[in-house]
Design a protein around this motif. Structure first.
Motif, PDB file in Angstrom:
ATOM      1  N   ALA A  69      23.166   3.726 -36.169  1.00 18.09           N
ATOM      2  CA  ALA A  69      22.650   2.714 -37.062  1.00 18.09           C
ATOM      3  C   ALA A  69      21.122   2.492 -37.086  1.00 18.09           C
ATOM      4  O   ALA A  69      20.542   2.232 -37.972  1.00 18.09           O
ATOM      5  CB  ALA A  69      23.293   1.403 -36.820  1.00 18.09           C
ATOM      6  N   GLU A  70      20.500   2.720 -35.812  1.00 17.14           N
ATOM      7  CA  GLU A  70      19.203   2.720 -35.480  1.00 17.14           C
ATOM      8  C   GLU A  70      18.442   3.918 -36.189  1.00 17.14           C
ATOM      9  O   GLU A  70      17.260   3.760 -37.005  1.00 17.14           O
ATOM     10  CB  GLU A  70      18.711   2.869 -34.120  1.00 17.14           C
ATOM     11  CG  GLU A  70      17.154   2.629 -33.758  1.00 17.14           C
ATOM     12  CD  GLU A  70      16.862   2.472 -32.281  1.00 17.14           C
ATOM     13  OE1 GLU A  70      15.773   2.488 -31.826  1.00 17.14           O
ATOM     14  OE2 GLU A  70      18.030   2.204 -31.636  1.00 17.14           O
ATOM     15  N   LEU A  71      18.827   5.052 -36.257  1.00 20.07           N
ATOM     16  CA  LEU A  71      18.310   6.252 -37.042  1.00 20.07           C
ATOM     17  C   LEU A  71      18.432   5.975 -38.698  1.00 20.07           C
ATOM     18  O   LEU A  71      17.627   6.108 -39.437  1.00 20.07           O
ATOM     19  CB  LEU A  71      19.202   7.543 -36.616  1.00 20.07           C
ATOM     20  CG  LEU A  71      18.970   8.785 -37.272  1.00 20.07           C
ATOM     21  CD1 LEU A  71      17.402   9.145 -36.941  1.00 20.07           C
ATOM     22  CD2 LEU A  71      19.830   9.829 -37.080  1.00 20.07           C
ATOM     23  N   THR A  72      19.711   5.434 -38.933  1.00 20.96           N
ATOM     24  CA  THR A  72      19.853   5.334 -40.378  1.00 20.96           C
ATOM     25  C   THR A  72      19.090   4.118 -40.830  1.00 20.96           C
ATOM     26  O   THR A  72      18.519   4.219 -41.968  1.00 20.96           O
ATOM     27  CB  THR A  72      21.343   4.854 -40.559  1.00 20.96           C
ATOM     28  OG1 THR A  72      22.364   5.863 -39.950  1.00 20.96           O
ATOM     29  CG2 THR A  72      21.631   4.502 -41.982  1.00 20.96           C
ATOM     30  N   GLY A  73      18.673   3.078 -40.140  1.00 22.53           N
ATOM     31  CA  GLY A  73      17.943   1.973 -40.707  1.00 22.53           C
ATOM     32  C   GLY A  73      18.477   1.456 -42.261  1.00 22.53           C
ATOM     33  O   GLY A  73      19.802   1.251 -42.167  1.00 22.53           O
ATOM     34  N   GLU A  74      17.776   1.165 -43.090  1.00 24.74           N
ATOM     35  CA  GLU A  74      18.231   0.235 -44.275  1.00 24.74           C
ATOM     36  C   GLU A  74      18.515   1.366 -45.536  1.00 24.74           C
ATOM     37  O   GLU A  74      18.747   1.004 -46.383  1.00 24.74           O
ATOM     38  CB  GLU A  74      17.076  -0.608 -44.720  1.00 24.74           C
ATOM     39  CG  GLU A  74      16.923  -1.793 -43.712  1.00 24.74           C
ATOM     40  CD  GLU A  74      18.080  -2.448 -43.315  1.00 24.74           C
ATOM     41  OE1 GLU A  74      19.040  -2.911 -44.354  1.00 24.74           O
ATOM     42  OE2 GLU A  74      18.332  -2.973 -42.331  1.00 24.74           O
ATOM     43  N   GLY A  75      18.397   2.821 -44.783  1.00 25.79           N
ATOM     44  CA  GLY A  75      18.644   3.687 -46.026  1.00 25.79           C
ATOM     45  C   GLY A  75      19.808   3.651 -46.915  1.00 25.79           C
ATOM     46  O   GLY A  75      19.791   3.894 -48.196  1.00 25.79           O
ATOM     47  N   LEU A  76      21.015   3.386 -46.546  1.00 27.69           N
ATOM     48  CA  LEU A  76      22.072   3.315 -47.088  1.00 27.69           C
ATOM     49  C   LEU A  76      22.197   2.011 -48.134  1.00 27.69           C
ATOM     50  O   LEU A  76      23.075   2.041 -49.022  1.00 27.69           O
ATOM     51  CB  LEU A  76      23.320   3.308 -46.126  1.00 27.69           C
ATOM     52  CG  LEU A  76      23.645   4.559 -45.266  1.00 27.69           C
ATOM     53  CD1 LEU A  76      24.597   4.554 -44.337  1.00 27.69           C
ATOM     54  CD2 LEU A  76      23.658   5.676 -46.205  1.00 27.69           C
ATOM     55  N   SER A  77      21.242   1.217 -48.001  1.00 23.61           N
ATOM     56  CA  SER A  77      21.379  -0.010 -48.819  1.00 23.61           C
ATOM     57  C   SER A  77      19.942   0.069 -50.198  1.00 23.61           C
ATOM     58  O   SER A  77      20.102  -0.630 -50.682  1.00 23.61           O
ATOM     59  CB  SER A  77      21.042  -1.258 -48.305  1.00 23.61           C
ATOM     60  OG  SER A  77      19.687  -1.041 -47.553  1.00 23.61           O
ATOM     61  N   ASP A  78      19.690   1.315 -50.026  1.00 25.73           N
ATOM     62  CA  ASP A  78      18.435   1.692 -51.114  1.00 25.73           C
ATOM     63  C   ASP A  78      19.078   1.652 -52.495  1.00 25.73           C
ATOM     64  O   ASP A  78      20.173   2.421 -52.671  1.00 25.73           O
ATOM     65  CB  ASP A  78      17.935   3.061 -50.757  1.00 25.73           C
ATOM     66  CG  ASP A  78      16.631   3.227 -51.508  1.00 25.73           C
ATOM     67  OD1 ASP A  78      16.682   3.103 -52.720  1.00 25.73           O
ATOM     68  OD2 ASP A  78      15.679   3.829 -50.959  1.00 25.73           O
ATOM     69  N   PRO A  79      18.553   0.872 -53.418  1.00 30.00           N
ATOM     70  CA  PRO A  79      19.201   0.929 -55.074  1.00 30.00           C
ATOM     71  C   PRO A  79      19.371   2.154 -55.550  1.00 30.00           C
ATOM     72  O   PRO A  79      19.829   2.433 -56.426  1.00 30.00           O
ATOM     73  CB  PRO A  79      18.496  -0.239 -55.314  1.00 30.00           C
ATOM     74  CG  PRO A  79      17.247  -0.420 -54.819  1.00 30.00           C
ATOM     75  CD  PRO A  79      17.500   0.044 -53.456  1.00 30.00           C
ATOM     76  N   ARG A  80      18.249   2.984 -55.039  1.00 28.56           N
ATOM     77  CA  ARG A  80      18.309   4.333 -55.637  1.00 28.56           C
ATOM     78  C   ARG A  80      19.348   5.242 -55.566  1.00 28.56           C
ATOM     79  O   ARG A  80      19.651   6.222 -55.825  1.00 28.56           O
ATOM     80  CB  ARG A  80      16.827   5.009 -55.375  1.00 28.56           C
ATOM     81  CG  ARG A  80      15.617   4.283 -55.869  1.00 28.56           C
ATOM     82  CD  ARG A  80      14.483   4.951 -55.429  1.00 28.56           C
ATOM     83  NE  ARG A  80      14.422   4.754 -53.802  1.00 28.56           N
ATOM     84  CZ  ARG A  80      13.439   5.507 -53.171  1.00 28.56           C
ATOM     85  NH1 ARG A  80      12.422   5.995 -53.804  1.00 28.56           N
ATOM     86  NH2 ARG A  80      13.463   5.290 -51.886  1.00 28.56           N
ATOM     87  N   LEU A  81      20.246   4.749 -54.233  1.00 24.80           N
ATOM     88  CA  LEU A  81      21.007   5.771 -53.563  1.00 24.80           C
ATOM     89  C   LEU A  81      22.596   5.529 -54.301  1.00 24.80           C
ATOM     90  O   LEU A  81      22.833   4.278 -54.536  1.00 24.80           O
ATOM     91  CB  LEU A  81      21.389   5.401 -52.261  1.00 24.80           C
ATOM     92  CG  LEU A  81      22.481   6.073 -51.679  1.00 24.80           C
ATOM     93  CD1 LEU A  81      22.454   7.644 -51.498  1.00 24.80           C
ATOM     94  CD2 LEU A  81      22.581   5.599 -50.019  1.00 24.80           C
ATOM     95  N   ASP A  82      23.158   6.799 -54.595  1.00 23.10           N
ATOM     96  CA  ASP A  82      24.369   6.553 -55.242  1.00 23.10           C
ATOM     97  C   ASP A  82      25.519   7.751 -54.119  1.00 23.10           C
ATOM     98  O   ASP A  82      25.476   8.840 -54.503  1.00 23.10           O
ATOM     99  CB  ASP A  82      24.434   7.231 -56.812  1.00 23.10           C
ATOM    100  CG  ASP A  82      25.904   7.108 -57.337  1.00 23.10           C
ATOM    101  OD1 ASP A  82      26.898   6.608 -56.694  1.00 23.10           O
ATOM    102  OD2 ASP A  82      26.069   7.427 -58.407  1.00 23.10           O
ATOM    103  N   LEU A  83      25.793   6.999 -53.367  1.00 17.28           N
ATOM    104  CA  LEU A  83      26.743   7.788 -52.325  1.00 17.28           C
ATOM    105  C   LEU A  83      28.192   7.839 -52.718  1.00 17.28           C
ATOM    106  O   LEU A  83      28.882   6.865 -53.065  1.00 17.28           O
ATOM    107  CB  LEU A  83      26.629   7.005 -50.873  1.00 17.28           C
ATOM    108  CG  LEU A  83      27.352   7.378 -49.910  1.00 17.28           C
ATOM    109  CD1 LEU A  83      26.939   8.882 -49.484  1.00 17.28           C
ATOM    110  CD2 LEU A  83      27.355   6.793 -48.414  1.00 17.28           C
TER     111      LEU A  83
END
Length: 226
Positions: A105-119
Motif C-alpha cells: 500500500a505504501e508503494l501504491t499510494g493513492e494511485g488506484l483512486s485516480d479518476p483517470r484510471l479504469d481498472l
C-alpha cells in the motif's frame, strides 16, 4: 543476512502460482525460480510509459496498459498524462490488486483512486478485441508487459497476444498515429519479424532495469501506426 519472507501466493491458472516476497524494504513477485518484477528493478517498466508518451506527444491520450504488476508503468503514465487522459489497465489477477492495496500500500499510494484510471480484472486481449469490434473506443497507445516478454512463461494464453494475429488486432485497436509498445526481458528476433509484418514502423530501444545504468538489459519495442 536478511532472508526473503513469503508474504502471500496466488494461483492464476492450473499449475501457475505467483508468490509475493519481502526482502528488507523491497518486494518481489516470483514465478518458480523466475523473479518477474521487484521494487529494485523498476526503471525499464517506468520507461515503457514515459518513452511511449514522449513519442506520442499527446497529453490527454487514451492508453491501454496490459498488466498492472507492481504499478510502475501505470504510475509513470499517470504522472505524465493530463487530467483529461484515460488510462485503462487490464490485470488478469485480482490478487495482484489486493497486494497493491495491502502489503504494498505504501508503494501504491493513492494511485488506484485516480479518476483517470479504469481498472479491469481481465485479459488485455479481451479489451483489444472490444476495440476491434467497436464495443469500446480505440486507443492512442497500447503498452504490453503481461509476461516476461513475447516468449511468455507465466501463461500460455499470453502467446496469442504476441502472435501475428494478436499483433494485427493490437494494430487495429490503435488510432492513426497510435503506438504499440512492448516490454521484454531480452531480445526476440522472431517476435520482431512478426511485429514488422504488421506494417507498423518499429523502433527497438535498449534500457537498463535500474536508473543508474546498472542492472539487467531490457528491451522495449515501439511500433507506430501510420
Amino acid at each position: 543476512m536478511l532472508q526473503r519472507e513469503l508474504i502471500d501466493s496466488t494461483q492464476i491458472e492450473d499449475g501457475v502460482c505467483l508468490e509475493l516476497y519481502r526482502h528488507g524494504t523491497d518486494f518481489m513477485i516470483v514465478l518458480g525460480r523466475n523473479e518477474l518484477m521487484s521494487t529494485r528493478m523498476r526503471f525499464s517498466e517506468e520507461q515503457l510509459a514515459q518513452l511511449t508518451i514522449d513519442r506520442l506527444g499527446k497529453e490527454h491520450a487514451r492508453m491501454l496498459i496490459g498488466g498492472y504488476g507492481m504499478g510502475f508503468t501505470y504510475r509513470a503514465a499517470a504522472a505524465r498524462l493530463g487530467e483529461k487522459a484515460q488510462i485503462v489497465v487490464a490485470e488478469i489477477s485480482d490478487a495482484i490488486i489486493d497486494w497493491a492495496k495491502g502489503p504494498m500500500a505504501e508503494l501504491t499510494g493513492e494511485g488506484l483512486s485516480d479518476p483517470r484510471l479504469d481498472l479491469k480484472i481481465c485479459d488485455v486481449a479481451a479489451l483489444i478485441d472490444d476495440a476491434n469490434d467497436g464495443t469500446c473506443a480505440k486507443f492512442d497507445a497500447i503498452l504490453l508487459d503481461v509476461d516476461n516478454g513475447p516468449d511468455g512463461i507465466v501463461r500460455d494464453a499470453n502467446n496469442r497476444i504476441y502472435s501475428r494475429t494478436g499483433l494485427a488486432k493490437a494494430r487495429d485497436a490503435l488510432k492513426p498515429g497510435g503506438i504499440l509498445a512492448v516490454w521484454s526481458a531480452g531480445p526476440d528476433p522472431a517476435f520482431v519479424k512478426r511485429l514488422r509484418d504488421t506494417g507498423l514502423e518499429i523502433v527497438e530501444w535498449n534500457v537498463r532495469s535500474r536508473p543508474n545504468k546498472k542492472g539487467a538489459h531490457h528491451i522495449i519495442w515501439f511500433a507506430r501506426k501510420s
